[in-house]
Design an enzyme around this catalytic site. Sequence first.
Site, mmCIF file in Angstrom:
data_model
loop_
_atom_site.group_PDB
_atom_site.id
_atom_site.type_symbol
_atom_site.label_atom_id
_atom_site.label_comp_id
_atom_site.label_asym_id
_atom_site.label_seq_id
_atom_site.Cartn_x
_atom_site.Cartn_y
_atom_site.Cartn_z
ATOM 1 C CB CYS A 86 0.203 59.328 56.719
ATOM 2 S SG CYS A 86 -0.865 58.777 57.759
ATOM 3 C CB CYS A 142 -1.731 60.117 61.886
ATOM 4 S SG CYS A 142 0.132 59.856 61.166
ATOM 5 C CB CYS A 194 6.859 65.505 59.527
ATOM 6 S SG CYS A 194 7.089 66.606 58.442
#
Length: 149
Positions: free
Chosen positions: A7, A83, A90
Amino acid sequence: MRLLVLCTHNSARSQMAEAWIRHLAREMGVDLEVHSAGTEKTFVKEEAKRVMAEVGVDLGGHFSKTLLEVPNPWEFDLVLTVCDAAREACPAYPAQTVKRHVSFPDPSGKPLEEWRRVRDALGRMARYLVENLRAGRIPTDEELREAAR
């Protein structure tokens, strides 16, 4: 299997998801190593600790961390982003890593009832995920989103 929940701040949603998945894996006898991290490091929010305690899941030993503070950060079998900002940020993982994404609303700054809604949705998604992992399959993003509803 090694699983990472990612997240933005590792302060609420990813912490609750990590705790749910670990708790349910233990309950169902599924061998999972579960970690969470954020693209940034802050602190675990008191509201997250409180609402998880209400369902018997303790976040007392949890702390906010970045990916580089997690053991073997590039060796996860499954990376779950919870999220949209974390999904965008990422990092690239080795080809054998499976990525899944289910976006949950950020309850920060909202009443405890919103925290409970997010907690419960994360719990439903986590249960479905662990049940499927126990059966030897990784559910799709859509299946995880549907389970969270």
